[in-house]
Design a protein around this motif. Structure first.
Motif, PDB file in Angstrom:
ATOM      1  N   ASP A 181       0.810  -1.220   0.000  1.00  0.00           N
ATOM      2  CA  ASP A 181       0.000   0.000   0.000  1.00  0.00           C
ATOM      3  C   ASP A 181       0.840   1.266   0.000  1.00  0.00           C
ATOM      4  OD1 ASP A 181       0.946  -0.259   2.544  1.00  0.00           O
ATOM      5  OD2 ASP A 181      -1.011  -0.321   3.528  1.00  0.00           O
ATOM      6  N   ALA A 182       2.146   1.116  -0.126  1.00  0.00           N
ATOM      7  CA  ALA A 182       3.068   2.258  -0.259  1.00  0.00           C
ATOM      8  C   ALA A 182       2.886   3.319   0.830  1.00  0.00           C
ATOM      9  CB  ALA A 182       2.914   2.894  -1.646  1.00  0.00           C
ATOM     10  N   ASP A 183       2.612   2.849   2.049  1.00  0.00           N
ATOM     11  CA  ASP A 183       2.467   3.816   3.138  1.00  0.00           C
ATOM     12  C   ASP A 183       3.759   3.961   3.949  1.00  0.00           C
ATOM     13  OD1 ASP A 183       2.544   1.438   4.512  1.00  0.00           O
ATOM     14  OD2 ASP A 183       0.722   1.779   5.677  1.00  0.00           O
ATOM     15  N   ILE A 231       5.250   1.689   5.571  1.00  0.00           N
ATOM     16  CA  ILE A 231       5.335   0.703   6.657  1.00  0.00           C
ATOM     17  C   ILE A 231       5.245  -0.682   6.033  1.00  0.00           C
ATOM     18  CG2 ILE A 231       4.239  -0.156   8.766  1.00  0.00           C
ATOM     19  CD1 ILE A 231       2.923   2.683   8.993  1.00  0.00           C
ATOM     20  N   ASP A 240       4.464  -4.530   5.242  1.00  0.00           N
ATOM     21  CA  ASP A 240       3.168  -5.200   5.388  1.00  0.00           C
ATOM     22  C   ASP A 240       3.250  -6.597   6.001  1.00  0.00           C
ATOM     23  OD1 ASP A 240       1.900  -3.028   4.227  1.00  0.00           O
ATOM     24  OD2 ASP A 240       2.096  -3.836   2.197  1.00  0.00           O
ATOM     25  N   LYS A 285       5.601  -5.132   9.816  1.00  0.00           N
ATOM     26  CA  LYS A 285       4.583  -4.377  10.559  1.00  0.00           C
ATOM     27  C   LYS A 285       4.615  -4.632  12.056  1.00  0.00           C
ATOM     28  CE  LYS A 285       1.038  -3.048   8.343  1.00  0.00           C
ATOM     29  NZ  LYS A 285      -0.152  -3.221   7.500  1.00  0.00           N
ATOM     30  N   PHE A 286       4.266  -5.835  12.459  1.00  0.00           N
ATOM     31  CA  PHE A 286       4.245  -6.084  13.902  1.00  0.00           C
ATOM     32  C   PHE A 286       3.956  -7.535  14.264  1.00  0.00           C
ATOM     33  CE2 PHE A 286       0.142  -3.527  13.144  1.00  0.00           C
ATOM     34  CZ  PHE A 286      -0.537  -4.609  12.639  1.00  0.00           C
ATOM     35  N   TYR A 325       1.267  -8.917  16.549  1.00  0.00           N
ATOM     36  CA  TYR A 325       0.043  -8.243  17.006  1.00  0.00           C
ATOM     37  C   TYR A 325      -0.887  -9.238  17.677  1.00  0.00           C
ATOM     38  CZ  TYR A 325      -3.807  -4.810  16.387  1.00  0.00           C
ATOM     39  OH  TYR A 325      -4.818  -3.891  16.571  1.00  0.00           O
ATOM     40  N   TYR A 377       7.420  -2.005  12.709  1.00  0.00           N
ATOM     41  CA  TYR A 377       6.706  -0.779  13.084  1.00  0.00           C
ATOM     42  C   TYR A 377       6.471  -0.844  14.589  1.00  0.00           C
ATOM     43  CZ  TYR A 377       3.491   3.069  13.197  1.00  0.00           C
ATOM     44  OH  TYR A 377       2.902   4.263  13.499  1.00  0.00           O
ATOM     45  N   GLN A 389       2.420  -5.493  19.603  1.00  0.00           N
ATOM     46  CA  GLN A 389       1.208  -4.745  19.961  1.00  0.00           C
ATOM     47  C   GLN A 389       0.237  -5.702  20.634  1.00  0.00           C
ATOM     48  OE1 GLN A 389      -0.916  -1.998  17.538  1.00  0.00           O
ATOM     49  NE2 GLN A 389       0.886  -1.291  16.409  1.00  0.00           N
ATOM     50  N   ARG A 447      11.645   4.481  18.496  1.00  0.00           N
ATOM     51  CA  ARG A 447      11.137   5.848  18.580  1.00  0.00           C
ATOM     52  C   ARG A 447      10.385   6.016  19.903  1.00  0.00           C
ATOM     53  NH1 ARG A 447       6.984   9.137  14.774  1.00  0.00           N
ATOM     54  NH2 ARG A 447       7.132  11.051  15.958  1.00  0.00           N
TER      55      ARG A 447
END
Lengths: 198, 277
Positions: free
Chosen positions: B69-71, B73, B75, B109-110, B112, B130, B134, B172
């Motif tokens: 999705d080119a965000d 982050i 996938d 991503k994570f 999760y 990311y 989570q 971060r």
């Protein structure tokens, strides 16, 4: 009837809450448009950094050739917001007559965008770009945001409005000069930090 | 004797087979699976409510950098609604990492957990995600683990999390959380060298106890309140790297934005808890 509908309503409410939370938790991004110039790049980065730092929501910046393109993307929900100038909004986007009074012009575009386009003009940032845009009528810069984005992120307007009046002519000139030879993201970060906004 | 010998022989044979590197694309796990060795993850692994995934000591999950999705982050992810048990050992930790040659935070991503039935993590390292992990709407026990080089080291919302004896660094956000009624315990951890040590995003009411941690050298902020965190929060009995306690200069709270709640750090410790053992 009520006995039947109540569990369905509760289930739908729960599904809505969970999906809303999931959106905020996964770390998906908001998208801000910009229209090519260094000034636009600086402003987009300032808004992006402010949102990212204060809410943890990632923000992606998307570049366009013109206000027309950015506006079309905003209407299609390809982006959530971009910084527009009142004079451009009035004459280019709305195809309306120029207005000489800055306050009246802001009110006019704000009202028509809201009523006709479901777009919200937030507080002007504090400078008039008429000279740099080469136009004679007022051109106050302000973020324009999709109404549904503000519904999804209720605190967003209050946050972005913290920038209202914070960027005067001297400040934007200095930021543009700095960003011309450096990284706009870092310039934006420095501005926000110096103003104790992040 | 014959069948017993055969079973023993087979057991020895499988024990001695070198661990294979395998590729995994999008995968739904609805049964009980036990993984070991190295697996290259090229998509989304989902453990359903009925499913169970156990990672044995020394397991390495290497996530490809994919961004459909080119965000910005990655996938690839591991998403768990069922059971997840990852108990490494001190000498054979479990590793979740990026496959990139020059790995960066957010490459994948994570890990999760969403309404997961069971979450037990020990001696696990999660990096270049990311979010290192989570946790949402469930209980989770995480101990003796390391979360590094992520955007968010450990992130949770509406969760009853127990995070102990772990090391969160060079993220971060070391910890990013939205309490929302969850009751967590964060104890005996070292949270250091992150940009933000603890990011209380919203809806915190002091139900999550942060105590007896080393929270040091997080710059610019040791603790930061999110835009909608209007309730005051206390972080008692922690070592802040200074015998005088938590410096106001390292906190983003009401003192910088009047709409935010105030951060306090009562009974600060006067020395490190030496969380990393």
């Amino acid at each position: 009837m009520e006995k039947v509908l109540r569990p369905v309503f509760i289930l739908l409410l729960l599904m809505f809450c969970v999906s809303s939370l999931a959106f905020s938790c996964v770390g998906k991004s908001l998208e801000i448009g910009m229209t090519g110039s260094v000034q636009q790049e600086v402003l987009a980065n300032i808004i992006a950094e402010l949102i990212d730092e204060r809410t943890g929501t990632s923000v992606k910046i998307v570049s366009f050739e013109s206000s027309d393109e950015a506006h079309a993307a905003l209407l299609k929900a390809d982006i959530d917001m971009y910084v527009e100038y009142t004079g451009v909004g009035q004459t280019v986007i709305l195809q309306a007559q120029p207005m000489a009074d800055a306050a009246e012009l802001y009110k006019a575009v704000k009202d028509r965008y809201n009523e006709e386009l479901n777009l919200i003009w937030l507080k002007p940032l504090g400078f008039d770009a008429a000279q740099s845009l080469g136009v004679t009528l007022p051109a106050e810069a302000a973020p324009v945001v999709r109404k549904d984005t503000l519904k999804k992120f209720p605190a967003l307007a209050r946050l972005i409005n913290k920038l209202g009046g914070k960027i005067d002519h001297q400040t934007i000139s200095s930021l543009v000069k700095e960003a011309s030879t450096g990284q706009p993201k870092q310039v934006a970060h420095g501005f926000l930090k110096n103003n104790r906004l992040i | 004797m014959g069948p017993l010998f055969s079973i023993l022989f087979l057991f020895l044979l499988t024990s001695c087979v070198p661990l294979q590197k395998t590729e995994v694309g999008n995968l739904v796990i609805s049964d009980k699976q036990v993984w070991q060795g190295e697996k290259r993850i090229n998509g989304i692994i989902r453990v359903t409510r009925e499913g169970s995934l156990t990672l044995l000591p020394g397991t390495r999950l290497v996530f490809s950098r994919i961004d459909h999705d080119a965000d910005g982050i990655g996938d690839a992810e591991l998403f768990v609604e069922g059971e997840f048990v990852a108990r490494g050992t001190k000498t054979q930790p479990i590793l979740l990492t990026s496959a990139a040659e020059n790995p960066q935070p957010g490459d994948w991503k994570f890990l999760y957990f969403d309404y997961a039935r069971k979450v037990e993590i020990e001696y696990l390292i999660s990096e270049y995600a990311y979010s290192g992990v989570q946790v949402h709407f469930c209980r989770a026990q995480i101990s003796r683990s390391e979360f590094r080089y992520n955007i968010d080291g450990v992130r949770f919302s509406t969760a009853n999390i127990s995070l102990k004896n772990s090391y969160l660094h060079h993220n971060r956000h070391g910890i990013r959380y939205e309490e929302r009624g969850g009751r967590g315990v964060v104890q005996q951890n070292r949270i250091s060298d992150n940009q933000i040590g603890i990011f209380a995003v919203t809806r915190g009411a002091g139900l999550t106890l942060f105590e007896q941690n080393d929270i040091i050298d997080n710059k610019p902020y040791q603790v930061k309140m999110g835009l909608q965190q209007t309730t005051a929060l206390d972080f008692p009995r922690n070592w802040w790297g200074d015998v005088r306690g938590l410096s106001a200069e390292t906190v983003f709270d009401q003192r910088r934005d009047r709409s935010l709640g105030r951060v306090t750090a009562t009974e600060p410790l006067d020395r490190s808890i030496d969380a990393i053992r």
